[in-house]
Design a protein around this motif. Structure first.
Motif, PDB file in Angstrom:
ATOM      1  N   GLN A 153       0.818  -1.216   0.000  1.00  0.00           N
ATOM      2  CA  GLN A 153       0.000   0.000   0.000  1.00  0.00           C
ATOM      3  C   GLN A 153       0.850   1.262   0.000  1.00  0.00           C
ATOM      4  O   GLN A 153       0.348   2.354   0.249  1.00  0.00           O
ATOM      5  N   GLY A 154       2.140   1.091  -0.270  1.00  0.00           N
ATOM      6  CA  GLY A 154       3.027   2.252  -0.275  1.00  0.00           C
ATOM      7  C   GLY A 154       3.669   2.482   1.075  1.00  0.00           C
ATOM      8  O   GLY A 154       4.339   3.499   1.286  1.00  0.00           O
ATOM      9  N   GLY A 155       3.461   1.529   1.999  1.00  0.00           N
ATOM     10  CA  GLY A 155       4.059   1.674   3.316  1.00  0.00           C
ATOM     11  C   GLY A 155       5.383   0.955   3.403  1.00  0.00           C
ATOM     12  O   GLY A 155       5.628   0.230   4.367  1.00  0.00           O
ATOM     13  N   ALA A 156       6.219   1.123   2.398  1.00  0.00           N
ATOM     14  CA  ALA A 156       7.502   0.412   2.345  1.00  0.00           C
ATOM     15  C   ALA A 156       8.501   1.085   3.272  1.00  0.00           C
ATOM     16  O   ALA A 156       9.555   1.548   2.864  1.00  0.00           O
ATOM     17  N   VAL A 157       8.147   1.188   4.525  1.00  0.00           N
ATOM     18  CA  VAL A 157       9.025   1.770   5.533  1.00  0.00           C
ATOM     19  C   VAL A 157       9.761   0.642   6.238  1.00  0.00           C
ATOM     20  O   VAL A 157       9.410  -0.534   6.116  1.00  0.00           O
ATOM     21  N   ARG A 158      10.757   1.006   6.992  1.00  0.00           N
ATOM     22  CA  ARG A 158      11.582  -0.007   7.637  1.00  0.00           C
ATOM     23  C   ARG A 158      10.775  -0.880   8.591  1.00  0.00           C
ATOM     24  O   ARG A 158      11.023  -2.085   8.719  1.00  0.00           O
ATOM     25  N   SER A 159       9.827  -0.277   9.275  1.00  0.00           N
ATOM     26  CA  SER A 159       9.062  -1.056  10.243  1.00  0.00           C
ATOM     27  C   SER A 159       8.261  -2.160   9.561  1.00  0.00           C
ATOM     28  O   SER A 159       8.101  -3.249  10.113  1.00  0.00           O
ATOM     29  N   ALA A 160       7.758  -1.897   8.349  1.00  0.00           N
ATOM     30  CA  ALA A 160       6.993  -2.918   7.634  1.00  0.00           C
ATOM     31  C   ALA A 160       7.900  -4.061   7.197  1.00  0.00           C
ATOM     32  O   ALA A 160       7.555  -5.243   7.344  1.00  0.00           O
ATOM     33  N   TRP A 161       9.071  -3.727   6.679  1.00  0.00           N
ATOM     34  CA  TRP A 161      10.012  -4.773   6.281  1.00  0.00           C
ATOM     35  C   TRP A 161      10.547  -5.515   7.493  1.00  0.00           C
ATOM     36  O   TRP A 161      10.784  -6.728   7.443  1.00  0.00           O
ATOM     37  N   ALA A 162      10.729  -4.798   8.595  1.00  0.00           N
ATOM     38  CA  ALA A 162      11.153  -5.460   9.825  1.00  0.00           C
ATOM     39  C   ALA A 162      10.077  -6.437  10.295  1.00  0.00           C
ATOM     40  O   ALA A 162      10.385  -7.537  10.775  1.00  0.00           O
ATOM     41  N   GLY A 163       8.809  -6.046  10.157  1.00  0.00           N
ATOM     42  CA  GLY A 163       7.720  -6.953  10.501  1.00  0.00           C
ATOM     43  C   GLY A 163       7.736  -8.197   9.635  1.00  0.00           C
ATOM     44  O   GLY A 163       7.461  -9.309  10.121  1.00  0.00           O
ATOM     45  N   PHE A 164       8.060  -8.040   8.356  1.00  0.00           N
ATOM     46  CA  PHE A 164       8.165  -9.192   7.468  1.00  0.00           C
ATOM     47  C   PHE A 164       9.319 -10.100   7.902  1.00  0.00           C
ATOM     48  O   PHE A 164       9.198 -11.332   7.910  1.00  0.00           O
ATOM     49  N   GLY A 165      10.443  -9.497   8.283  1.00  0.00           N
ATOM     50  CA  GLY A 165      11.571 -10.292   8.763  1.00  0.00           C
ATOM     51  C   GLY A 165      11.231 -11.042  10.039  1.00  0.00           C
ATOM     52  O   GLY A 165      11.608 -12.210  10.213  1.00  0.00           O
ATOM     53  N   PHE A 166      10.502 -10.386  10.937  1.00  0.00           N
ATOM     54  CA  PHE A 166      10.085 -11.047  12.169  1.00  0.00           C
ATOM     55  C   PHE A 166       9.172 -12.230  11.849  1.00  0.00           C
ATOM     56  O   PHE A 166       9.277 -13.294  12.471  1.00  0.00           O
ATOM     57  N   ALA A 167       8.273 -12.053  10.876  1.00  0.00           N
ATOM     58  CA  ALA A 167       7.375 -13.147  10.486  1.00  0.00           C
ATOM     59  C   ALA A 167       8.167 -14.324   9.924  1.00  0.00           C
ATOM     60  O   ALA A 167       7.857 -15.487  10.218  1.00  0.00           O
ATOM     61  N   LEU A 168       9.189 -14.045   9.103  1.00  0.00           N
ATOM     62  CA  LEU A 168      10.029 -15.123   8.576  1.00  0.00           C
ATOM     63  C   LEU A 168      10.712 -15.884   9.717  1.00  0.00           C
ATOM     64  O   LEU A 168      10.750 -17.123   9.723  1.00  0.00           O
ATOM     65  N   ALA A 169      11.263 -15.143  10.670  1.00  0.00           N
ATOM     66  CA  ALA A 169      11.941 -15.791  11.795  1.00  0.00           C
ATOM     67  C   ALA A 169      10.957 -16.617  12.619  1.00  0.00           C
ATOM     68  O   ALA A 169      11.262 -17.751  13.018  1.00  0.00           O
ATOM     69  N   LEU A 170       9.783 -16.076  12.876  1.00  0.00           N
ATOM     70  CA  LEU A 170       8.772 -16.805  13.639  1.00  0.00           C
ATOM     71  C   LEU A 170       8.391 -18.091  12.919  1.00  0.00           C
ATOM     72  O   LEU A 170       8.226 -19.150  13.542  1.00  0.00           O
ATOM     73  N   GLY A 171       8.264 -18.015  11.599  1.00  0.00           N
ATOM     74  CA  GLY A 171       7.932 -19.207  10.828  1.00  0.00           C
ATOM     75  C   GLY A 171       9.014 -20.268  10.897  1.00  0.00           C
ATOM     76  O   GLY A 171       8.719 -21.461  11.008  1.00  0.00           O
ATOM     77  N   VAL A 172      10.278 -19.840  10.851  1.00  0.00           N
ATOM     78  CA  VAL A 172      11.377 -20.804  10.957  1.00  0.00           C
ATOM     79  C   VAL A 172      11.366 -21.449  12.332  1.00  0.00           C
ATOM     80  O   VAL A 172      11.532 -22.674  12.466  1.00  0.00           O
ATOM     81  N   TYR A 173      11.158 -20.674  13.371  1.00  0.00           N
ATOM     82  CA  TYR A 173      11.088 -21.237  14.719  1.00  0.00           C
ATOM     83  C   TYR A 173       9.879 -22.167  14.873  1.00  0.00           C
ATOM     84  O   TYR A 173       9.922 -23.111  15.654  1.00  0.00           O
ATOM     85  N   GLY A 208      16.268  -7.344   1.808  1.00  0.00           N
ATOM     86  CA  GLY A 208      17.576  -7.560   2.416  1.00  0.00           C
ATOM     87  C   GLY A 208      17.547  -7.275   3.913  1.00  0.00           C
ATOM     88  O   GLY A 208      18.088  -8.038   4.719  1.00  0.00           O
ATOM     89  N   LEU A 209      16.872  -6.195   4.287  1.00  0.00           N
ATOM     90  CA  LEU A 209      16.721  -5.868   5.703  1.00  0.00           C
ATOM     91  C   LEU A 209      15.939  -6.958   6.424  1.00  0.00           C
ATOM     92  O   LEU A 209      16.341  -7.405   7.510  1.00  0.00           O
ATOM     93  N   ALA A 210      14.829  -7.387   5.820  1.00  0.00           N
ATOM     94  CA  ALA A 210      13.999  -8.415   6.441  1.00  0.00           C
ATOM     95  C   ALA A 210      14.761  -9.721   6.594  1.00  0.00           C
ATOM     96  O   ALA A 210      14.688 -10.383   7.643  1.00  0.00           O
ATOM     97  N   PHE A 211      15.497 -10.097   5.555  1.00  0.00           N
ATOM     98  CA  PHE A 211      16.221 -11.363   5.598  1.00  0.00           C
ATOM     99  C   PHE A 211      17.316 -11.346   6.661  1.00  0.00           C
ATOM    100  O   PHE A 211      17.503 -12.313   7.406  1.00  0.00           O
ATOM    101  N   LEU A 212      18.030 -10.218   6.746  1.00  0.00           N
ATOM    102  CA  LEU A 212      19.089 -10.113   7.752  1.00  0.00           C
ATOM    103  C   LEU A 212      18.512 -10.157   9.160  1.00  0.00           C
ATOM    104  O   LEU A 212      19.087 -10.782  10.071  1.00  0.00           O
ATOM    105  N   LEU A 213      17.387  -9.494   9.357  1.00  0.00           N
ATOM    106  CA  LEU A 213      16.740  -9.533  10.672  1.00  0.00           C
ATOM    107  C   LEU A 213      16.313 -10.950  11.005  1.00  0.00           C
ATOM    108  O   LEU A 213      16.540 -11.436  12.134  1.00  0.00           O
TER     109      LEU A 213
END
Length: 517
Positions: A153-173, A208-213
């Motif tokens: 929706q155009g909210g490509a801010v760091r917090s949104a990508w960080a949320g995506f990275g957190f979701a990836l980590a949660l899924g792996v766990y 890249g930010l999400a993946f690193l997080l």
């Protein structure tokens, strides 16, 4: 509207509670997972998982940690441990409603409707009420979809990508890298569904930010696990478990068409409405949220079909996509008609009535099922559900069909010999007096079915040959040996034969192995 959602969640809690009470701890999945959680409690090690006190690399640790956190409050019990998976299932329903509010803020009624629809899927009810990983993974997928929607929706801010990275980590766990199967297709197709997709450079930087997080969060567990483990463990965790599931050679290898063939069951009851499918077909092209849901659901079906190892419950994290699609396409004023949901209910009534009268033989693994009258009762219940589905408006008709079908099947379990036949308590009671003397199994595929029930603090011995079994028997002269009768390590006449998991399991005294020399 919010109070109605709470009512739906409360009703779903009662349904899950009834299901837990009406079926035993199911082998081999639930028995194995509680055994792993029990051994985590004994070892105090949340990093290295064990099954029958040997390294267990098939799953990641979050579910087992959550079970142990519950046990810290309640004490160790089967019932308390079995609540974790269903609570995650309830959270999935709440998360689906929250996602509906994000997708369609001008239509707040869709949140309640999506929650009702997800709660009515028979397959969702069955697996979400179990002690498994898929509802926990489903929460991670919902978090990832919410983050991607914000980005789209155009909210490509760091917090949104960080949320995506957190979701990836949660899924792996929760269940490992399978989270990528659910979320990467949505990220790669973001220009097809997003109202304001990010530019390619922005998306690459954000991912890249999400993946690193995600990598950093997963490293909290993975680095200590690998550094202190054996080379075999590292190979299993980093390669074998993921690659073998894709390429084949592990459990659950099935043909590519398996999931597609199971869709009539997977989508019961809502998928049997041609009115719903017609509305979905008209809506999804014009609605970005609906397009996202279509890609979410279809990509999960296609990718899991292409992966060799597959199970129906692997699709559980994609069920919210179908619930949201159907919620968007359901007309509250829809009356009767436009659905064939009565058809599988009638077919089920005929099939169970035939089994109940003994007109056709039962399958081998339940050939000794008794009594048969519950089948006749269930046939009548299914017929009543079919009649109700014909007479009620669309939404309550489908909800009643889905929930009624799920509860009816559990009624069959609790009123027949299916319950004791799959209850580890019965077999474990025969082994319990000899735990201190030592237990061994002839089963080469023993999956710790009795370790939690017996609260074992030592492994069940798993000798690989008759010579090894004889050596063990000499060291444990008062011990017991158990296993399925078709195993060939021991040919002596068993002391006792019990029925478990639809198979004959034998029990021998240790002396039966010594006498083979």
């Amino acid at each position: 509207m919010q109070s109605r959602l709470w009512a739906v969640l409360a009703a779903l809690s009662l349904v899950f509670l009834a299901m837990i009470l009406m079926r035993p701890l199911l082998p081999i999945d639930e028995t194995r997972y509680l055994a792993v959680a029990w051994e985590m409690r004994l070892s105090g090690d949340p990093v290295h998982l064990t099954k029958n006190f040997g390294l267990y690399t098939h799953k990641t640790p979050l579910l087992f940690v959550m079970i142990n956190l519950v046990w810290l409050i309640t004490g160790v019990s089967e019932f308390a441990g079995r609540l974790v998976g269903p609570v995650c299932g309830i959270a999935m329903v709440a998360g689906t409603a929250a996602l509906a509010r994000r997708f369609w803020p001008a239509r707040p009624e869709l949140a309640l409707r999506a929650a009702v629809i997800l709660s009515g899927f028979t397959v969702f009810l069955g697996y979400a009420s179990a002690t498994m990983f898929d509802t926990l993974l489903g929460l991670a997928v919902l978090a990832g979809v919410a983050a991607l929607w914000r980005i789209g929706q155009g909210g490509a801010v760091r917090s949104a990508w960080a949320g995506f990275g957190f979701a990836l980590a949660l899924g792996v766990y929760a269940k490992g890298p399978v989270i990528l199967v659910h979320l990467l297709p949505l990220l790669l197709t973001i220009r097809l569904w997003a109202p304001q997709p990010p530019k390619l450079a922005e998306a690459a930087k954000g991912f890249g930010l999400a993946f690193l997080l995600a990598l950093g969060l997963v490293a909290i567990w993975l680095v200590p696990a690998l550094v202190t483990a054996t080379p075999e463990y590292r190979t299993e965790v980093l390669w074998t478990q993921s690659a073998a599931r894709v390429a084949g050679g592990m459990a659950h290898d099935r043909p590519v068409w398996f999931l597609a063939a199971m869709l009539p069951l997977i989508l019961l009851p809502w998928g049997w409405s041609w009115r719903l499918w017609g509305s979905v077909g008209r809506n999804w092209r014009a609605d970005p949220a609906a397009r996202l849901c279509v890609i979410w659901a279809v990509s999960a079906l296609v990718l899991f079909s292409l992966i060799s190892g597959k199970q129906i419950h692997y699709l559980l994290p994609a069920f919210p996509a179908m619930a949201l699609l159907f919620a968007d396409s359901t007309k509250p004023e829809a009356g009767r008609g436009g659905s064939l949901v009565w058809l599988p209910l009638v077919m089920l009534a005929i099939a169970t009535a035939t089994l109940g009268t003994g007109a056709i033989p039962l399958p081998n693994d339940i050939a000794d099922l008794t009594p048969l009258w519950p089948f006749l009762a269930f046939a009548g219940f299914a017929a009543l559900l079919a009649l109700a589905a014909l007479r009620l408006p669309s939404l309550p008709a489908h909800l009643l069909a889905g929930v009624g079908f799920a509860l009816g099947l559990h009624g069959l379990i609790v009123t027949t010999s299916l319950y004791p036949g799959y209850d580890s308590q019965n077999f474990a009671a025969r082994l319990a007096p000899h735990v201190a003397d030592g237990l061994a199994t002839t089963n080469t595929d023993y999956n710790a079915e009795f370790n939690f029930t017996l609260r074992l603090t030592e492994p069940v011995a798993m000798p690989q040959s008759a010579a090894e079994l004889s050596i063990w028997a000499k060291a444990h002269p008062n011990g017991l040996i158990f296993g399925q009768e078709n195993q060939d390590l021991l040919t002596a006449e068993p002391q006792e034969v019990l029925r478990y998991m639809g198979k004959d399991w034998a029990i021998w005294p240790a002396s039966a192995a010594i006498s083979r020399e």
